[in-house]
Design a protein around this motif. Sequence first.
Motif, short mmCIF file in Angstrom:
data_model
loop_
_atom_site.label_atom_id
_atom_site.label_comp_id
_atom_site.label_asym_id
_atom_site.label_seq_id
_atom_site.Cartn_x
_atom_site.Cartn_y
_atom_site.Cartn_z
N ASN A 115 35.27 36.66 36.35
CA ASN A 115 34.33 35.83 37.02
C ASN A 115 35.16 35.59 38.39
O ASN A 115 34.92 35.61 39.35
N GLU A 118 35.72 38.45 40.52
CA GLU A 118 34.53 38.96 41.43
C GLU A 118 34.42 37.69 42.59
O GLU A 118 34.00 37.97 43.58
N ARG A 123 34.38 43.45 46.69
CA ARG A 123 33.96 44.38 45.50
C ARG A 123 33.35 45.63 45.89
O ARG A 123 32.57 45.81 47.04
N GLY A 126 30.20 46.63 42.93
CA GLY A 126 30.19 45.39 41.71
C GLY A 126 31.74 45.41 41.23
O GLY A 126 32.02 44.54 40.35
N VAL A 127 32.60 46.14 41.41
CA VAL A 127 33.75 46.06 40.74
C VAL A 127 34.81 45.48 41.76
O VAL A 127 35.21 45.96 43.00
N PRO A 128 35.60 44.33 41.32
CA PRO A 128 36.48 43.59 42.18
C PRO A 128 37.93 44.60 42.76
O PRO A 128 38.02 45.66 41.87
N ASP A 158 32.52 44.95 30.97
CA ASP A 158 33.32 43.83 31.65
C ASP A 158 34.48 44.14 32.19
O ASP A 158 35.15 44.95 31.67
N HIS A 159 34.57 43.23 33.11
CA HIS A 159 35.68 43.73 34.23
C HIS A 159 37.19 43.19 33.51
O HIS A 159 38.28 43.90 33.49
N VAL A 179 38.63 48.44 36.97
CA VAL A 179 39.34 47.38 37.75
C VAL A 179 40.48 48.17 38.41
O VAL A 179 40.85 48.37 39.63
#
Length: 241
Positions: A115, A118, A123, A126-128, A158-159, A179
């Motif tokens: 989180n 993010e 992003r 949607g990916v940091p 999940d990242h 990531v």
Amino acid sequence: MDLKIYKDKQEVAEQFSNYLVDQLKDKETFHVALSGGSTPKIVFDVLADNFAGKVDWSKVHFYWGDERCVPPSDDESNYKMTVEHLFSKIDVPEENIHRILGEKDPANEAMRYANLLEINLDRIEGVPQFDLVILGMGDDGHTASIFPHEIDLWDAKDHCVVATHPDSGQKRVSINGKVINTAKEVVFLVTGASKAEKVEAIVDKTEGSDAYPASLVNPDSGNLVWFLDEEAAAKLNQNPS
């Protein structure tokens, strides 16, 4: 990929430090994911000794690609090592240091850190996205804390994931493959003769090399650099840079 081969671990650390400082030029902010291990330790020493007063550290935000689930006072902590070898010797704002809380419940911490990434990073789909991810590689071909026996974590939804060391059973929090591969730049720091076999397999893409998580590092940007010493590169047909 770009292969840079140097005489020994010290020269790798010095050349990578120059490379990193060069990356920081003309950047207003720079988000970097650090690695643990013996080579980053020397890198941190070089940065502290040579660049403490030459870099505006207030524009650099530090994160970790992985962390052992131990308190920050534990000798196993990647964070502790970085404090001792770098942060205690440079002028970096406390708010720029974003540590993985290894003392917390691993599953909750993986969620919290994902989180945080993010919120703090731009992003891409949607990916940091980090400006730079620094990776090491184990003798078994693992990178970050994605080990061969848990290679499925690479593509986890999940990242950040909770990984388990295959021998000690120690829990670790790690960023996932998406990531890593979304970063603008990814650098491997790999030294020592014990790594030569896996370096050869991954760089030359030999049969079965896709069982090693490090072989899955293939940033979308195309910016992948290996900093190797001669021992780690011994099985490659390359000339030193």
